[in-house]
Design an enzyme around this catalytic site. Structure first.
Site, PDB file in Angstrom:
ATOM      1  CB  CYS A  20      -0.961  -0.022   1.176  1.00 63.58           C
ATOM      2  SG  CYS A  20      -2.157  -1.360   1.024  1.00 63.58           S
TER       3      CYS A  20
ATOM      4  CG  HIS B  53      -3.263   3.292   2.245  1.00 61.52           C
ATOM      5  ND1 HIS B  53      -3.668   2.919   0.989  1.00 61.52           N
ATOM      6  CD2 HIS B  53      -3.322   2.178   3.032  1.00 61.52           C
ATOM      7  CE1 HIS B  53      -3.951   1.624   0.999  1.00 61.52           C
ATOM      8  NE2 HIS B  53      -3.761   1.160   2.222  1.00 61.52           N
TER       9      HIS B  53
ATOM     10  CG  ASN C   9      -6.677  -1.030   1.055  1.00 63.61           C
ATOM     11  OD1 ASN C   9      -6.025  -0.575   0.116  1.00 63.61           O
ATOM     12  ND2 ASN C   9      -6.103  -1.469   2.159  1.00 63.61           N
TER      13      ASN C   9
HETATM   14  N1  COA Z   1     -18.543  -8.981   9.237  1.00 58.92           N
HETATM   15  C1  COA Z   1     -18.977  -9.236  10.467  1.00 58.92           C
HETATM   16  N2  COA Z   1     -18.163  -9.531  11.492  1.00 58.92           N
HETATM   17  C2  COA Z   1     -16.854  -9.565  11.225  1.00 58.92           C
HETATM   18  C3  COA Z   1     -16.319  -9.306   9.958  1.00 58.92           C
HETATM   19  C4  COA Z   1     -17.222  -9.013   8.927  1.00 58.92           C
HETATM   20  N3  COA Z   1     -16.837  -8.742   7.664  1.00 58.92           N
HETATM   21  N4  COA Z   1     -14.983  -9.411  10.005  1.00 58.92           N
HETATM   22  C5  COA Z   1     -14.663  -9.718  11.269  1.00 58.92           C
HETATM   23  N5  COA Z   1     -15.797  -9.823  12.025  1.00 58.92           N
HETATM   24  C6  COA Z   1     -15.914 -10.124  13.437  1.00 58.92           C
HETATM   25  C7  COA Z   1     -14.734 -10.861  13.987  1.00 58.92           C
HETATM   26  O1  COA Z   1     -14.827 -12.234  13.705  1.00 58.92           O
HETATM   27  C8  COA Z   1     -14.829 -10.540  15.447  1.00 58.92           C
HETATM   28  O2  COA Z   1     -15.778 -11.421  16.028  1.00 58.92           O
HETATM   29  P1  COA Z   1     -15.501 -12.022  17.504  1.00 58.92           P
HETATM   30  O3  COA Z   1     -15.397 -10.829  18.405  1.00 58.92           O
HETATM   31  O4  COA Z   1     -16.703 -12.859  17.700  1.00 58.92           O
HETATM   32  O5  COA Z   1     -14.212 -12.777  17.363  1.00 58.92           O
HETATM   33  C9  COA Z   1     -15.427  -9.135  15.482  1.00 58.92           C
HETATM   34  O6  COA Z   1     -15.970  -8.928  14.178  1.00 58.92           O
HETATM   35  C10 COA Z   1     -14.432  -8.052  15.785  1.00 58.92           C
HETATM   36  O7  COA Z   1     -13.266  -8.304  15.044  1.00 58.92           O
HETATM   37  P2  COA Z   1     -12.042  -7.318  15.095  1.00 58.92           P
HETATM   38  O8  COA Z   1     -10.961  -7.855  14.233  1.00 58.92           O
HETATM   39  O9  COA Z   1     -11.733  -6.992  16.518  1.00 58.92           O
HETATM   40  O10 COA Z   1     -12.680  -6.018  14.453  1.00 58.92           O
HETATM   41  P3  COA Z   1     -12.009  -4.626  14.290  1.00 58.92           P
HETATM   42  O11 COA Z   1     -12.868  -3.597  14.896  1.00 58.92           O
HETATM   43  O12 COA Z   1     -10.567  -4.660  14.658  1.00 58.92           O
HETATM   44  O13 COA Z   1     -12.094  -4.420  12.715  1.00 58.92           O
HETATM   45  C11 COA Z   1     -10.741  -4.591  10.758  1.00 58.92           C
HETATM   46  C12 COA Z   1     -11.468  -5.349  11.858  1.00 58.92           C
HETATM   47  C13 COA Z   1     -10.073  -5.609   9.844  1.00 58.92           C
HETATM   48  C14 COA Z   1     -11.780  -3.797   9.993  1.00 58.92           C
HETATM   49  C15 COA Z   1      -9.692  -3.641  11.403  1.00 58.92           C
HETATM   50  O14 COA Z   1      -8.913  -4.356  12.323  1.00 58.92           O
HETATM   51  C16 COA Z   1      -8.803  -3.017  10.381  1.00 58.92           C
HETATM   52  O15 COA Z   1      -9.228  -2.257   9.534  1.00 58.92           O
HETATM   53  N6  COA Z   1      -7.483  -3.283  10.463  1.00 58.92           N
HETATM   54  C17 COA Z   1      -6.528  -2.727   9.553  1.00 58.92           C
HETATM   55  C18 COA Z   1      -6.597  -3.501   8.270  1.00 58.92           C
HETATM   56  C19 COA Z   1      -5.879  -2.790   7.156  1.00 58.92           C
HETATM   57  O16 COA Z   1      -5.801  -1.586   7.135  1.00 58.92           O
HETATM   58  N7  COA Z   1      -5.375  -3.550   6.183  1.00 58.92           N
HETATM   59  C20 COA Z   1      -4.739  -3.058   5.043  1.00 58.92           C
HETATM   60  C21 COA Z   1      -3.419  -2.500   5.342  1.00 58.92           C
HETATM   61  S1  COA Z   1      -2.745  -1.682   3.975  1.00 58.92           S
END
Ligand code: COA
Length: 334
Positions: free
Chosen positions: A115, A256, A286
């Site tokens: 990215c 980004h 993204n």
């Molecule tokens: N729909 C519904 N629930 C979902 C889901 C989806 N698409 N994806 C994950 N969940 C669930 C998880 O399983 C978890 O359930 P649990 O609590 O029963 O285990 C719950 O939602 C919370 O998951 P968590 O990972 O804590 O959520 P979060 O608030 O951290 O959000 C991301 C997840 C991926 C959106 C966030 O961590 C993020 O954006 N991270 C950075 C990713 C990124 O930028 N990547 C590219 C880099 S260039």
């Protein structure tokens, strides 16, 4: 003698026609529009057609950039393609684009910065311009993330989309125009948090790697999130302070586009108003190397930028990698 800097003199973009909304995903996955919107700010993304490879998206973005300008493909000296989803391992996507657009006098290569790829590519291109050896360099930020996403993994597949953005760099000696400053970094210890396990020489493709779904993006979202919030703010603050630019003098912040919550945390730390920030994550998700150039193309097209406006672009990505570039915008509104 005044300094030669690299200036963006054309910008364009392309996203595939096919829209996939959160509702579409919720029909095939255990997810919901409410969850995706509230956790990421994404409403929909574009997905490439079966006959569209990375170079096809890139060619459309380049054509969009060059349309209406005096620049012809034969004038291009160098094509730098920043991507983690090339058409093939080799030849480079840059070579395929060179042929498709008829850039008969250009050489080119692919650059892998995930990215942060576009900012790495822009900085690399700027060196060729500053030395005076190259006069017209295309930098393309382009990814077909749908080719490496596991559409059965709800935690990753909702986050990404496909797209391409392209800029043309040329030398300038005008005051306050062009790339004014940059900072780039990587920390390989973050590699385990965001990666594609197989398909390279470390784990060559085999039936086993395919069965284990190792040719898809694997991610520890929480760790990536924490890193992103910290590095986006630190990079932005560092570059602005070093150049003595108060945030109210920043015309456009181009972060980004990985998660709206990450963008919002930078906005609040930098005290930026909404009209100072470029956002397209809601529509495209993204798009990896394409997020920043597509934001630039949209801002230019919408007339949000005038010559000498200060633009700050900031990225983070797999590696971990990060980058920031401070720019004096070099074009009048269209
Ligand atoms: N729909 C519904 N629930 C979902 C889901 C989806 N698409 N994806 C994950 N969940 C669930 C998880 O399983 C978890 O359930 P649990 O609590 O029963 O285990 C719950 O939602 C919370 O998951 P968590 O990972 O804590 O959520 P979060 O608030 O951290 O959000 C991301 C997840 C991926 C959106 C966030 O961590 C993020 O954006 N991270 C950075 C990713 C990124 O930028 N990547 C590219 C880099 S260039």
């Amino acid at each position: 003698m005044s300094e030669i800097r690299a200036n963006i003199t054309a910008v364009g973009m392309y996203v595939p026609e096919k829209r996939v909304t959160n509702h579409d995903l919720s029909r095939v996955l255990d997810t919901s529009d409410a969850w995706i919107r509230s956790r990421t700010g994404i409403s929909e993304r574009r997905i490439a057609g079966k006959d569209q490879a990375n170079s096809d998206l890139s060619v459309r973005a380049i054509q969009d950039a060059l349309e209406g300008t005096p620049h012809r493909p034969e004038d291009i000296d160098l094509i730098i393609v920043t991507t983690v989803t090339p058409d093939m391992m080799f030849p480079s996507t840059a070579c395929r684009i060179q042929e498709k657009i008829g850039a008969a006098n250009a050489w080119g290569f692919d650059l892998s910065g995930a990215c942060s790829g576009f900012l790495f590519g822009l900085s690399t291109a700027a060196q060729f311009i500053r030395t005076g050896t190259h006069k017209k360099v295309l930098v393309v930020g382009t990814d077909v993330m749908s080719s490496i996403i596991d559409f059965e993994d709800r935690a990753t597949c909702v986050l990404f989309g496909d797209g391409a953005g392209a800029v043309l760099l040329e030398p300038t000696e005008e005051e306050e125009v062009g790339i004014l400053d940059s900072t780039l970094g990587c920390d390989g210890s973050g590699g385990k948090f965001l990666f594609m396990p197989a398909g390279g020489s470390h784990r060559p493709a085999s039936h086993e790697t395919v069965d284990k779904r190792m040719h898809y993006v694997h991610q520890d979202g929480r760790n990536v999130f924490k890193f992103a919030v910290r590095v986006m703010c630190d990079t932005s603050v560092g570059l602005l302070q070093r150049n003595g630019i108060p945030t109210d003098q920043l015309s456009l912040f181009v972060p980004h586009q990985a998660n709206m919550r990450i963008i919002k945390s930078s906005m609040s730390r930098l005290k930026l108003a909404e009209d100072q920030v470029a956002v397209n994550i809601d529509r495209y998700a993204n798009t990896t190397a394409a997020t920043i150039p597509t934001c630039l193309a949209e801002a230019h097209r919408q007339g949000r930028l005038k010559k000498r406006d200060k633009v700050l672009m900031v990225s983070f990505g797999a590696g971990f990698t990060w980058g920031g570039i401070l720019l004096g915008w070099g074009m009048d509104p269209p």
